[in-house]
Scaffold this motif. Structure first.
Motif, PDB file in Angstrom:
ATOM      1  N   GLY A 222       0.749  -0.971   0.059  1.00  0.00           N
ATOM      2  CA  GLY A 222      -0.478  -0.313   0.152  1.00  0.00           C
ATOM      3  C   GLY A 222       0.522   1.133  -0.257  1.00  0.00           C
ATOM      4  O   GLY A 222       0.473   2.488  -0.749  1.00  0.00           O
ATOM      5  N   ALA A 223       1.927   1.077   0.633  1.00  0.00           N
ATOM      6  CA  ALA A 223       2.803   2.376   0.955  1.00  0.00           C
ATOM      7  C   ALA A 223       3.392   2.882  -0.309  1.00  0.00           C
ATOM      8  O   ALA A 223       3.693   3.842  -0.398  1.00  0.00           O
ATOM      9  N   LEU A 224       3.588   1.395  -1.460  1.00  0.00           N
ATOM     10  CA  LEU A 224       4.561   1.869  -1.957  1.00  0.00           C
ATOM     11  C   LEU A 224       3.272   2.104  -3.434  1.00  0.00           C
ATOM     12  O   LEU A 224       3.883   2.254  -4.740  1.00  0.00           O
TER      13      LEU A 224
ATOM     14  N   ILE B 197      19.053   1.825   2.536  1.00  0.00           N
ATOM     15  CA  ILE B 197      19.688   0.547   1.971  1.00  0.00           C
ATOM     16  C   ILE B 197      19.488   0.032  -0.013  1.00  0.00           C
ATOM     17  O   ILE B 197      20.678  -0.194  -0.526  1.00  0.00           O
ATOM     18  N   ALA B 198      18.295   0.512   0.232  1.00  0.00           N
ATOM     19  CA  ALA B 198      17.858   0.277  -1.784  1.00  0.00           C
ATOM     20  C   ALA B 198      18.734   1.157  -2.448  1.00  0.00           C
ATOM     21  O   ALA B 198      18.966   1.123  -3.682  1.00  0.00           O
TER      22      ALA B 198
ATOM     23  N   ILE C  49      13.602  -1.847  -6.473  1.00  0.00           N
ATOM     24  CA  ILE C  49      14.346  -2.425  -5.788  1.00  0.00           C
ATOM     25  C   ILE C  49      13.660  -2.914  -4.032  1.00  0.00           C
ATOM     26  O   ILE C  49      14.006  -4.350  -3.580  1.00  0.00           O
ATOM     27  N   ILE C  50      12.555  -1.758  -3.443  1.00  0.00           N
ATOM     28  CA  ILE C  50      12.168  -2.109  -2.433  1.00  0.00           C
ATOM     29  C   ILE C  50      10.677  -3.708  -3.732  1.00  0.00           C
ATOM     30  O   ILE C  50      10.635  -4.297  -2.082  1.00  0.00           O
ATOM     31  N   LEU C  51       9.834  -2.765  -4.597  1.00  0.00           N
ATOM     32  CA  LEU C  51       9.317  -3.854  -4.144  1.00  0.00           C
ATOM     33  C   LEU C  51       9.147  -5.657  -4.243  1.00  0.00           C
ATOM     34  O   LEU C  51       8.980  -6.361  -3.631  1.00  0.00           O
ATOM     35  N   HIS C  52      10.637  -5.722  -5.145  1.00  0.00           N
ATOM     36  CA  HIS C  52      11.170  -7.128  -4.483  1.00  0.00           C
ATOM     37  C   HIS C  52      11.788  -7.786  -3.697  1.00  0.00           C
ATOM     38  O   HIS C  52      11.261  -8.877  -2.994  1.00  0.00           O
ATOM     39  N   TRP C  53      12.062  -6.690  -2.111  1.00  0.00           N
ATOM     40  CA  TRP C  53      11.551  -7.354  -0.892  1.00  0.00           C
ATOM     41  C   TRP C  53      10.779  -7.823  -0.757  1.00  0.00           C
ATOM     42  O   TRP C  53      11.077  -8.676   0.031  1.00  0.00           O
TER      43      TRP C  53
ATOM     44  N   VAL D 252      -0.149  -4.711  -6.145  1.00  0.00           N
ATOM     45  CA  VAL D 252      -0.105  -2.877  -5.518  1.00  0.00           C
ATOM     46  C   VAL D 252      -1.041  -2.331  -5.524  1.00  0.00           C
ATOM     47  O   VAL D 252      -1.317  -1.912  -4.317  1.00  0.00           O
ATOM     48  N   THR D 253      -0.951  -1.448  -6.786  1.00  0.00           N
ATOM     49  CA  THR D 253      -1.852  -1.195  -6.721  1.00  0.00           C
ATOM     50  C   THR D 253      -3.930  -1.165  -6.536  1.00  0.00           C
ATOM     51  O   THR D 253      -4.316  -0.294  -6.445  1.00  0.00           O
TER      52      THR D 253
END
Ligand code: ASP
Length: 422
Positions: free
Chosen positions: A56-58, A164-165, A190-194, A356-357
């Motif tokens: 949700g945040a992303l 970190i990303a 990158i964050i989404l992949h985490w 995500v969306t």
């Protein structure tokens, strides 16, 4: 970019297993633990809530940057913009209507006897405060904690995540605004992949807690949902072929045959962006479209045109509303249509972007997003199917833009005329 490292240690080996197999393992283990632990498995919901919160945040920044980037790089020849946009909107609206129609007819959510509102109330009472407090520190949005929310832990979590990303792109030179947008996009991915890495754990937890609480009831509905989505995607495919048949010189079955590599690649990678070069090359070299139509449909269109995603998001909203016994009025369904269009335009062509969306679609019509994780159990498969439809949507637009006369014929005529003249 970094060299790909071979997997190290137990975690490395786990990561080297394809995501869908890890998710399936999560489903299997979740069923076993749910059956064994019964209602005690409720605490295992935590990872799924975490994933949901992070997704949700992303969602908003991802949509923002994806659209900004697509618009910055889109090369639309003068005069083609209107036709392109109208084709994209028409196709997406058709997709969403198909999705809503099938979901209204098949009613996948009615196949489950889940008493969500009651169980949710019970859960809320049972939920330890500690968990609520913990989740409260996970930012709900990327910019929220920087505004007047004033949550210091959230700010630190954000700083750590981005810090970190950013390490992975710290040497990328930023010389222009385009570079800045590109780097921002890469960091978000990158964050989404985490987050995607945690999905198998989230699936395990949500499956265990649902099975423990309601048995297999929810999954009966989920099976019907999968079938309903497949039917709707198939109808959308047929619609594309019919449009190609009557709106272009290309033969529908030829196009399917020539695009086979791109479609298989879309299914196997679940990414229309990764498939984009293959789509473009096949449109040019195998189907024989003009350069302009192929690049408008496959390169420009691919960024905005995600009919499969739009259809899926609308169906998911209806499915969950049926499952929890909330009747979406016609106005609310219209809102689903509008937000699904926006969410699909903003969904990047990468795996799981649609889910995500989807949080935005649910929020817009006031549906509880806490049930989205149920979809994670089948999303790895449906993502592949809707990606293939997304790619086929780009193919459709390219063929329609190419018109009813083949380039070769036009240029052959010119050649013949030239010969006559010489
Ligand atoms: N995976 C899809 C695509 O690449 C987007 C989505 O998740 O719906 O087109």
């Amino acid at each position: 970019m970094q060299e790909h490292q071979p997997p190290r240690g137990l975690f490395g080996h786990w990561q080297s297993i394809p995501l869908y197999l890890r998710i399936l393992a999560g489903v299997g283990l979740g069923v076993l633990v749910g059956l064994a632990a019964g209602s005690n498995a409720a605490v295992l919901e935590i990872p799924s809530k975490l994933v949901l919160r992070l997704m949700g945040a992303l969602a908003s920044p991802l949509i923002l940057i994806a659209v900004v980037q697509a618009l910055m790089h889109a090369q639309i020849p003068r005069g083609s913009g209107f036709r392109l946009v109208s084709l994209l909107i028409l196709n997406t609206l058709f997709a969403i209507c198909v999705g809503l129609l099938v979901a209204n007819v098949v009613q996948p959510g009615r196949w489950t006897t889940l008493k969500v509102s009651e169980t949710e109330k019970v859960d809320a009472k049972k939920a330890p405060d500690l968990m609520a407090q913990f989740l409260d520190n996970i930012p709900k949005s990327v910019l929220g904690p920087l505004g007047d929310e004033g949550k210091v832990i959230s700010v630190i979590l954000l700083a750590m995540t981005f810090g970190i990303a950013l390490r992975q792109v710290k040497d990328v030179p930023v010389r222009s605004v385009a570079d800045l947008v590109e780097v921002s996009f890469r960091v978000l991915i990158i964050i989404l992949h985490w987050i995607i890495e945690v999905i198998p754990l989230a699936v395990f937890g949500i499956v265990a807690s649902i099975i423990g609480r309601d048995g297999f009831a929810a999954f009966q509905g989920l099976a019907v949902f999968v079938v309903a989505v497949l039917i709707a995607l198939l109808i959308q495919m047929v619609y594309y072929l019919v449009r190609i048949r009557f709106g272009s010189w290309v033969r529908p079955f030829d196009v399917l045959w020539h695009m086979r590599d791109a479609l298989v690649m879309a299914f196997s990678t679940a990414s229309s962006t990764v498939t984009m070069p293959v789509t473009y090359a096949a449109l040019r070299e195998r189907v024989g479209l003009r350069e302009r139509s192929a690049s408008l449909g496959a390169l420009v269109g691919a960024n905005f045109n995600n009919d499969g995603t739009a259809l899926y998001e609308a169906m998911a909203a209806l499915f969950i509303s049926q499952m929890i016994g909330v009747n979406l009025s016609l106005t609310q369904q219209l809102l689903v249509v509008l937000t699904s269009v926006a969410a699909s335009v903003g969904a990047a062509g990468i795996p799981e972007a649609g889910i995500v969306t989807m949080t935005l679609v649910f929020n817009a019509v006031g549906l509880p997003i806490s049930y989205i994780p149920i979809l994670l159990a089948v999303d790895w498969f449906l993502d592949r199917c809707r990606t293939a439809v997304n790619v086929m949507g780009d193919v459709n637009v390219s063929c329609l833009l190419d018109g009813k006369i083949r380039e070769e014929i036009v240029s052959n005529q010119t050649d013949a005329e030239l010969t006559l003249l010489s």
